[in-house]
Design an enzyme around this catalytic site. Sequence first.
Site, PDB file in Angstrom:
ATOM      1  N   GLY A  36       3.882 -18.443   2.584  1.00 17.58           N
ATOM      2  CA  GLY A  36       3.193 -19.219   1.558  1.00 17.58           C
ATOM      3  C   GLY A  36       4.068 -19.491   0.341  1.00 17.58           C
TER       4      GLY A  36
ATOM      5  N   SER B 143      -0.012 -19.296   5.141  1.00 14.89           N
ATOM      6  CA  SER B 143       0.790 -18.136   5.528  1.00 14.89           C
ATOM      7  C   SER B 143       0.090 -17.366   6.640  1.00 14.89           C
ATOM      8  CB  SER B 143       0.951 -17.248   4.290  1.00 14.89           C
ATOM      9  OG  SER B 143       1.731 -16.134   4.600  1.00 14.89           O
TER      10      SER B 143
ATOM     11  N   CYS C 182       1.386  -8.551  -4.901  1.00 18.50           N
ATOM     12  CA  CYS C 182       2.732  -8.951  -5.335  1.00 18.50           C
ATOM     13  C   CYS C 182       3.020  -8.553  -6.763  1.00 18.50           C
ATOM     14  CB  CYS C 182       2.895 -10.460  -5.225  1.00 18.50           C
ATOM     15  SG  CYS C 182       2.390 -11.087  -3.652  1.00 18.50           S
TER      16      CYS C 182
HETATM   17  N1  PLP Z   1      -0.476 -17.795  -2.578  1.00 22.84           N
HETATM   18  C1  PLP Z   1      -1.504 -16.932  -2.552  1.00 22.84           C
HETATM   19  C2  PLP Z   1      -2.843 -17.365  -3.076  1.00 22.84           C
HETATM   20  C3  PLP Z   1      -1.343 -15.637  -2.043  1.00 22.84           C
HETATM   21  O1  PLP Z   1      -2.372 -14.787  -2.025  1.00 22.84           O
HETATM   22  C4  PLP Z   1      -0.061 -15.267  -1.558  1.00 22.84           C
HETATM   23  C5  PLP Z   1       0.172 -13.903  -1.037  1.00 22.84           C
HETATM   24  O2  PLP Z   1      -0.501 -12.962  -1.382  1.00 22.84           O
HETATM   25  C6  PLP Z   1       0.971 -16.213  -1.586  1.00 22.84           C
HETATM   26  C7  PLP Z   1       0.735 -17.463  -2.104  1.00 22.84           C
HETATM   27  C8  PLP Z   1       2.324 -15.879  -1.037  1.00 22.84           C
HETATM   28  O3  PLP Z   1       2.308 -15.925   0.361  1.00 22.84           O
HETATM   29  P1  PLP Z   1       3.459 -15.198   1.231  1.00 22.84           P
HETATM   30  O4  PLP Z   1       3.185 -13.743   1.134  1.00 22.84           O
HETATM   31  O5  PLP Z   1       3.266 -15.712   2.615  1.00 22.84           O
HETATM   32  O6  PLP Z   1       4.754 -15.620   0.654  1.00 22.84           O
END
Ligand code: PLP
Length: 375
Positions: free
Chosen positions: A70, A198, A326
């Site tokens: 993502g 993702s 994150c």
């Molecule tokens: N966008 C949102 C709303 C998310 O919750 C996340 C991951 O937690 C991401 C983007 C990032 O995705 P990825 O972990 O696949 O890089």
Amino acid sequence: MKIYLDNAATTPLDPAVLDAMTPYLLEHFGNPSSQHQYGRKARSVIENCRSSIAVHLNCLPEEIIFTSGGTEADNIALVSAVTLGGVDHVITTPFEHHAVLQTLKSLAKSHDVRTSFLQHDNRGNLDPDHLHYLLRTNTRNLVSVMHANNEIGNLNDIAQIAESARHFKALFHTDTVQTMGHYHYNLATLPAHFLAASAHKFHGPKGVGFLYCRKGTPLARLIHGGGQERALRAGTENIPGIVGLATALDLAYQNLVKDHLYIQSLKDRLIRQLRSLLPEVQFNGNSALAEQSLYTVLSVNFPNQQPDLLRALDEQGIAVSGGSACSTGAASHVLKAIGVTNGNTIRFSFSRFNTPEQIDRAAFVLAGICELVAA
Ligand code: PLP
């Protein structure tokens, strides 16, 4: 008993997805750019996966670009809009994931682009009049609004927002990382230019995702090298990951209605239990409202608790999180934006692999911890 209630951070791989991936790790390991049979087999698998995703989303196969997840999909969308799409003003929300917010920050340093944040109420509901005002008073706009928030679960009306963007000839990007595989999308009717997804959020593997980019919308090259993904994203393709992604999406859409009802029933059960065992709890944003929140996420504020509730639950084998995985440790920008600065927030997030017994146990253990703290 170990209980995993942190499915917004990542979901367990479905064993059926692993079964589908295994032959592409062991037997069909060819490089899709090779001309021999191994390579041709790998190439045809990638294109089948692309087509199958496109069928689910009602778009063209060439509008799907495989990415590492993502974050990369969000990055490509935003960078493309600013560097090639003529955008000098981005309209977004303070609730976006860092994959969007940090990319916009970085773009503002390197390019002539401004960002405006949509106004909202104290539950996080976006103000459509403000969107119209911003679209009217600026010309080269990109609107970037997530479908559902990963911390509090608020759902945004992306159909209406996309329609407003279309009306004012703006580009529209939506981060569907938390909703892909949980809601249906019809890209023939949703006027989006970009959509990010993702696999690991719907029982697929980590490190693979995709960007939808509407035909005719220019795409920037972030990774230079070979000619993979129509020379948009260089590097040998992650075939097992792509197979896992497509299989996970198939399974998600085959069982969507059944899984939605089941997972919502788990969430309702936890809401009921928490309300009866711990009447002081509050639900952040629209989290407790079925129609206005993601059915996989429940964000709960415990007004009078000590900040180590998460650890206490972890010690009892219950995995939850305080917000986004994150940004562990950092104060949540999402909670701050809706004015939740006191107390202790726990995000419970569910999947089809959770059971009512796990919900009951989590509520019971939590109530016990809270009683101890209060005593
Ligand atoms: N966008 C949102 C709303 C998310 O919750 C996340 C991951 O937690 C991401 C983007 C990032 O995705 P990825 O972990 O696949 O890089």
